[in-house]
Design a protein around this motif. Structure first.
Motif, PDB file in Angstrom:
ATOM      1  N   GLY A 121      -4.631  16.463  43.643  1.00 55.91           N
ATOM      2  CA  GLY A 121      -4.305  15.161  44.214  1.00 55.91           C
ATOM      3  C   GLY A 121      -5.253  14.088  43.701  1.00 55.91           C
ATOM      4  N   LEU A 122      -5.138  12.919  44.313  1.00 55.73           N
ATOM      5  CA  LEU A 122      -5.948  11.781  43.871  1.00 55.73           C
ATOM      6  C   LEU A 122      -7.257  11.665  44.636  1.00 55.73           C
ATOM      7  CD1 LEU A 122      -3.059   9.159  43.654  1.00 55.73           C
ATOM      8  CD2 LEU A 122      -4.154  10.383  41.748  1.00 55.73           C
ATOM      9  N   ASP A 123      -7.412  12.508  45.663  1.00 52.80           N
ATOM     10  CA  ASP A 123      -8.552  12.289  46.565  1.00 52.80           C
ATOM     11  C   ASP A 123      -9.484  13.493  46.664  1.00 52.80           C
ATOM     12  OD1 ASP A 123      -6.662  13.838  47.763  1.00 52.80           O
ATOM     13  OD2 ASP A 123      -6.683  12.805  49.704  1.00 52.80           O
ATOM     14  N   SER A 124      -9.443  14.375  45.650  1.00 52.85           N
ATOM     15  CA  SER A 124     -10.432  15.455  45.651  1.00 52.85           C
ATOM     16  C   SER A 124     -11.370  15.259  44.474  1.00 52.85           C
ATOM     17  CB  SER A 124      -9.754  16.826  45.561  1.00 52.85           C
ATOM     18  OG  SER A 124      -9.273  17.056  44.252  1.00 52.85           O
ATOM     19  N   LYS A 125     -12.497  15.940  44.514  1.00 49.85           N
ATOM     20  CA  LYS A 125     -13.457  15.728  43.430  1.00 49.85           C
ATOM     21  C   LYS A 125     -12.986  16.437  42.160  1.00 49.85           C
ATOM     22  CE  LYS A 125     -16.597  19.590  44.087  1.00 49.85           C
ATOM     23  NZ  LYS A 125     -17.888  20.104  44.461  1.00 49.85           N
ATOM     24  N   GLN A 126     -13.497  15.955  41.034  1.00 51.12           N
ATOM     25  CA  GLN A 126     -13.142  16.537  39.749  1.00 51.12           C
ATOM     26  C   GLN A 126     -13.827  17.892  39.582  1.00 51.12           C
ATOM     27  OE1 GLN A 126     -12.814  14.036  36.069  1.00 51.12           O
ATOM     28  NE2 GLN A 126     -14.706  15.099  35.554  1.00 51.12           N
ATOM     29  N   GLN A 127     -13.077  18.871  39.066  1.00 53.81           N
ATOM     30  CA  GLN A 127     -13.639  20.181  38.770  1.00 53.81           C
ATOM     31  C   GLN A 127     -13.259  20.529  37.340  1.00 53.81           C
ATOM     32  OE1 GLN A 127     -14.277  22.615  41.994  1.00 53.81           O
ATOM     33  NE2 GLN A 127     -12.969  21.509  43.410  1.00 53.81           N
ATOM     34  N   SER A 128     -13.693  21.686  36.857  1.00 52.75           N
ATOM     35  CA  SER A 128     -13.403  21.978  35.451  1.00 52.75           C
ATOM     36  C   SER A 128     -13.179  23.460  35.208  1.00 52.75           C
ATOM     37  CB  SER A 128     -14.523  21.455  34.554  1.00 52.75           C
ATOM     38  OG  SER A 128     -15.734  22.093  34.881  1.00 52.75           O
ATOM     39  N   ILE A 129     -12.432  23.718  34.144  1.00 51.35           N
ATOM     40  CA  ILE A 129     -12.114  25.076  33.713  1.00 51.35           C
ATOM     41  C   ILE A 129     -12.227  25.101  32.190  1.00 51.35           C
ATOM     42  CG2 ILE A 129     -10.543  25.650  35.608  1.00 51.35           C
ATOM     43  CD1 ILE A 129      -8.212  24.786  33.789  1.00 51.35           C
ATOM     44  N   ARG A 130     -12.230  26.289  31.610  1.00 51.43           N
ATOM     45  CA  ARG A 130     -12.130  26.345  30.150  1.00 51.43           C
ATOM     46  C   ARG A 130     -11.260  27.514  29.732  1.00 51.43           C
ATOM     47  NH1 ARG A 130     -17.830  28.537  27.605  1.00 51.43           N
ATOM     48  NH2 ARG A 130     -18.209  30.110  29.164  1.00 51.43           N
ATOM     49  N   THR A 131     -10.481  27.272  28.683  1.00 46.88           N
ATOM     50  CA  THR A 131      -9.582  28.300  28.165  1.00 46.88           C
ATOM     51  C   THR A 131     -10.352  29.250  27.259  1.00 46.88           C
ATOM     52  OG1 THR A 131      -9.009  26.774  26.388  1.00 46.88           O
ATOM     53  CG2 THR A 131      -7.495  26.890  28.274  1.00 46.88           C
ATOM     54  N   MET A 132      -9.760  30.398  27.002  1.00 47.14           N
ATOM     55  CA  MET A 132     -10.378  31.382  26.115  1.00 47.14           C
ATOM     56  C   MET A 132     -10.147  30.981  24.659  1.00 47.14           C
ATOM     57  SD  MET A 132     -11.857  33.714  27.970  1.00 47.14           S
ATOM     58  CE  MET A 132     -12.073  35.088  26.831  1.00 47.14           C
ATOM     59  N   PRO A 133     -11.057  31.398  23.774  1.00 48.01           N
ATOM     60  CA  PRO A 133     -10.864  31.098  22.338  1.00 48.01           C
ATOM     61  C   PRO A 133      -9.617  31.793  21.797  1.00 48.01           C
ATOM     62  CG  PRO A 133     -13.071  31.977  22.778  1.00 48.01           C
ATOM     63  CD  PRO A 133     -12.283  32.143  24.037  1.00 48.01           C
ATOM     64  N   ALA A 134      -9.020  31.208  20.749  1.00 45.57           N
ATOM     65  CA  ALA A 134      -7.851  31.826  20.110  1.00 45.57           C
ATOM     66  C   ALA A 134      -8.247  33.063  19.325  1.00 45.57           C
ATOM     67  CB  ALA A 134      -7.168  30.822  19.190  1.00 45.57           C
ATOM     68  N   LYS A 135      -9.464  33.053  18.778  1.00 45.21           N
ATOM     69  CA  LYS A 135      -9.982  34.181  17.994  1.00 45.21           C
ATOM     70  C   LYS A 135     -11.363  34.545  18.515  1.00 45.21           C
ATOM     71  CE  LYS A 135      -6.644  34.227  14.886  1.00 45.21           C
ATOM     72  NZ  LYS A 135      -5.726  35.386  14.807  1.00 45.21           N
ATOM     73  N   ALA A 136     -11.740  35.798  18.329  1.00 46.25           N
ATOM     74  CA  ALA A 136     -13.067  36.239  18.774  1.00 46.25           C
ATOM     75  C   ALA A 136     -14.095  35.981  17.675  1.00 46.25           C
ATOM     76  CB  ALA A 136     -13.017  37.716  19.148  1.00 46.25           C
ATOM     77  N   THR A 137     -14.163  34.739  17.241  1.00 46.36           N
ATOM     78  CA  THR A 137     -15.079  34.385  16.152  1.00 46.36           C
ATOM     79  C   THR A 137     -16.522  34.398  16.625  1.00 46.36           C
ATOM     80  OG1 THR A 137     -13.314  32.923  15.405  1.00 46.36           O
ATOM     81  CG2 THR A 137     -15.454  32.683  14.347  1.00 46.36           C
ATOM     82  N   ASN A 138     -16.748  33.847  17.804  1.00 47.85           N
ATOM     83  CA  ASN A 138     -18.092  33.847  18.377  1.00 47.85           C
ATOM     84  C   ASN A 138     -18.165  34.899  19.485  1.00 47.85           C
ATOM     85  OD1 ASN A 138     -18.930  31.619  16.783  1.00 47.85           O
ATOM     86  ND2 ASN A 138     -17.797  30.268  18.167  1.00 47.85           N
ATOM     87  N   GLU A 139     -19.400  35.180  19.912  1.00 48.68           N
ATOM     88  CA  GLU A 139     -19.574  36.186  20.963  1.00 48.68           C
ATOM     89  C   GLU A 139     -18.851  35.768  22.245  1.00 48.68           C
ATOM     90  OE1 GLU A 139     -23.520  38.032  21.496  1.00 48.68           O
ATOM     91  OE2 GLU A 139     -23.325  37.423  23.593  1.00 48.68           O
ATOM     92  N   ILE A 140     -18.210  36.730  22.860  1.00 45.63           N
ATOM     93  CA  ILE A 140     -17.497  36.492  24.124  1.00 45.63           C
ATOM     94  C   ILE A 140     -18.082  37.414  25.186  1.00 45.63           C
ATOM     95  CG2 ILE A 140     -15.278  36.810  25.310  1.00 45.63           C
ATOM     96  CD1 ILE A 140     -13.936  36.005  22.647  1.00 45.63           C
ATOM     97  N   SER A 141     -18.427  36.851  26.333  1.00 43.46           N
ATOM     98  CA  SER A 141     -18.981  37.652  27.425  1.00 43.46           C
ATOM     99  C   SER A 141     -18.042  37.624  28.629  1.00 43.46           C
ATOM    100  CB  SER A 141     -20.323  37.090  27.884  1.00 43.46           C
ATOM    101  OG  SER A 141     -21.260  37.172  26.851  1.00 43.46           O
TER     102      SER A 141
END
Ligand SMILES: [Fe+2]
Ligand SMILES: [Fe+2]
Length: 417
Positions: A121-141
């Protein structure tokens, strides 16, 4: 500013089929959304999870007191490096055994390895997420564990998990110990996870789960309706059965099983496991996740359920080159030797467990059970690091102490038989 009508129609038809109703009809928004200066609404137990490929999608769920909480508030999102906000519709249904409403929105078509800002909605605080990489080029934990509950040890393990900033957490059953009946216990678990599991930049850490005996009223051989809270949260990934696969691009597959709680071991699930693993035989990282262990460190390994899983499932893990089985339910740390056909063999499968995120028991040791390489009576989680051809599996205690490190690599394909 565009509302994705196609996505709305897709998600609403899918979820209406599952008994959910869609809220928030298609509408166009002109100009930038006017977000409130001060947030006045807090979505309860906001949680990220996945129903399909984590490189381009994310499912968000939250709870509210009133259906109106959802009707008036769609989910807004934008990629952090872009200015344009988009609005996506969500579904709503009553949360089991409560007067709360559960809302769900799935974001699709996302950019891999990207941070997104979200608002409910318009009245909650901003939060964040991140998607997974397309390739396992860098280390993934990522982190796995199980048998959490809502006590102080579980909170400590939550904190240890969060400071690792994993891409996601897998809980392999026995999440809240509500036993399919106690809504307040399940809500406490959700509230704690939502508040504790944020990474170093504050991103929500997505939760993937498989079912355990304490998700059901009666433990084994139950119906989905006897595991109402688990399926309320995770039926996006498990629409029909208690088992499912989550493929991360072409570099990681999680094969999530139901160790007899709402799906039988033999029959359909074993057939599914065979075809699922066969199709992923050449994938670089394949982990099977099960609640009840095939090689337990506390309970009697000759008990019927463990023996049945070893009889029907272990040969499939061996034949199709599974990298490790992540096991739970016995409430201690264990690492087995590599096991092949019931014997220690370097060509065999590694079993890591046994679920002590917030519950503890005294395990047997290698002297009692030769298949065990190491056990410790400690709360713990497993931190898995995928680094090119190398994988590192660290056991961390609830105090953050490194209890065990194992290095694995993909086996050469000599297991086929
Ligand atoms: Fe448990
Ligand atoms: Fe259990």
């Amino acid at each position: 500013m565009s509302f994705d009508r196609r996505l709305f129609l897709q998600s609403s038809s899918l979820l209406l089929a599952g008994g959910m109703s869609a809220i928030g009809g298609p509408r166009s928004v002109f100009g930038a959304p006017q977000f409130a200066d001060k947030p006045s609404f807090e979505p309860r137990a906001l949680m990220a999870t996945w129903q399909r490929d984590p490189t381009t999608t994310m499912t968000l769920q939250w709870l509210g007191k009133h259906e109106e909480d959802g009707r008036t508030r769609n989910l807004w999102y934008r990629q952090s490096r872009h200015k344009t906000w988009r609005e996506v519709a969500h579904t709503a249904r009553r949360f089991p055994h409560t007067d709360l409403w559960q809302f769900r929105a799935e974001l699709t078509g996302l950019t891999p390895d990207a941070t997104y800002r979200i608002r409910v909605g318009l009245d909650s605080k901003q939060q964040s997420i991140r998607t997974m990489p397309a390739k396992a080029t860098n280390e993934i934990s990522f982190i796995s564990g199980g048998d959490s509950g809502t006590g102080s040890a579980a909170r400590r393990t939550n904190q240890v998990a969060a400071i690792q900033s994993p891409r996601f957490v897998i809980l392999g059953g026995d999440l809240a110990y509500e036993n399919g009946t106690s809504a307040s216990t399940f809500l406490k678990f959700l509230d704690q996870y939502s508040s504790d599991l944020r990474d170093e930049r504050g991103h929500l850490i997505p939760l993937i789960a498989c079912i355990g005996n304490h998700e059901t009223a009666g433990f084994y051989g139950k119906t989905r309706s006897e595991a109402p809270f688990f399926y309320a949260m995770f039926d996006g990934l498990y629409p029909d059965t208690g088992y499912a696969t989550l493929d991360f691009g072409d570099y990681l597959s999680l094969v999530l099983t139901d160790s007899g709680h709402t799906s039988a071991i033999e029959g359909d699930q074993t057939d599914w496991l065979r075809s699922t693993l066969r199709a992923r035989e050449d994938h670089p990282n394949v982990f099977v996740v099960n609640h009840v262990p095939m090689y337990p460190c506390v309970r009697n390994s000759d008990d019927k359920l463990h023996a049945s899983m070893r009889e029907h499932w272990s040969p499939l893990l061996e034949r199709y080159n599974v990298d490790a089985a992540l096991e739970h339910h016995d409430h201690a740390f264990k690492r087995t030797h590599r096991m092949l056909d019931g014997h220690i063999n370097d060509r065999g499968v590694l079993y890591l467990g046994d679920g002590s995120w917030g519950k503890i028991r005294a395990p047997a040791g290698p002297d009692d059970r030769p298949f065990l390489a190491k056990t410790t009576e400690s709360f713990h989680l497993s931190l898995h690091r995928l680094a090119g051809d190398d994988r590192y599996h660290l056991a961390l205690s609830d105090k953050g102490k490194v209890m065990d490190i194992t290095h694995t690599q993909k086996m050469a394909r000599t297991r086929s038989k």
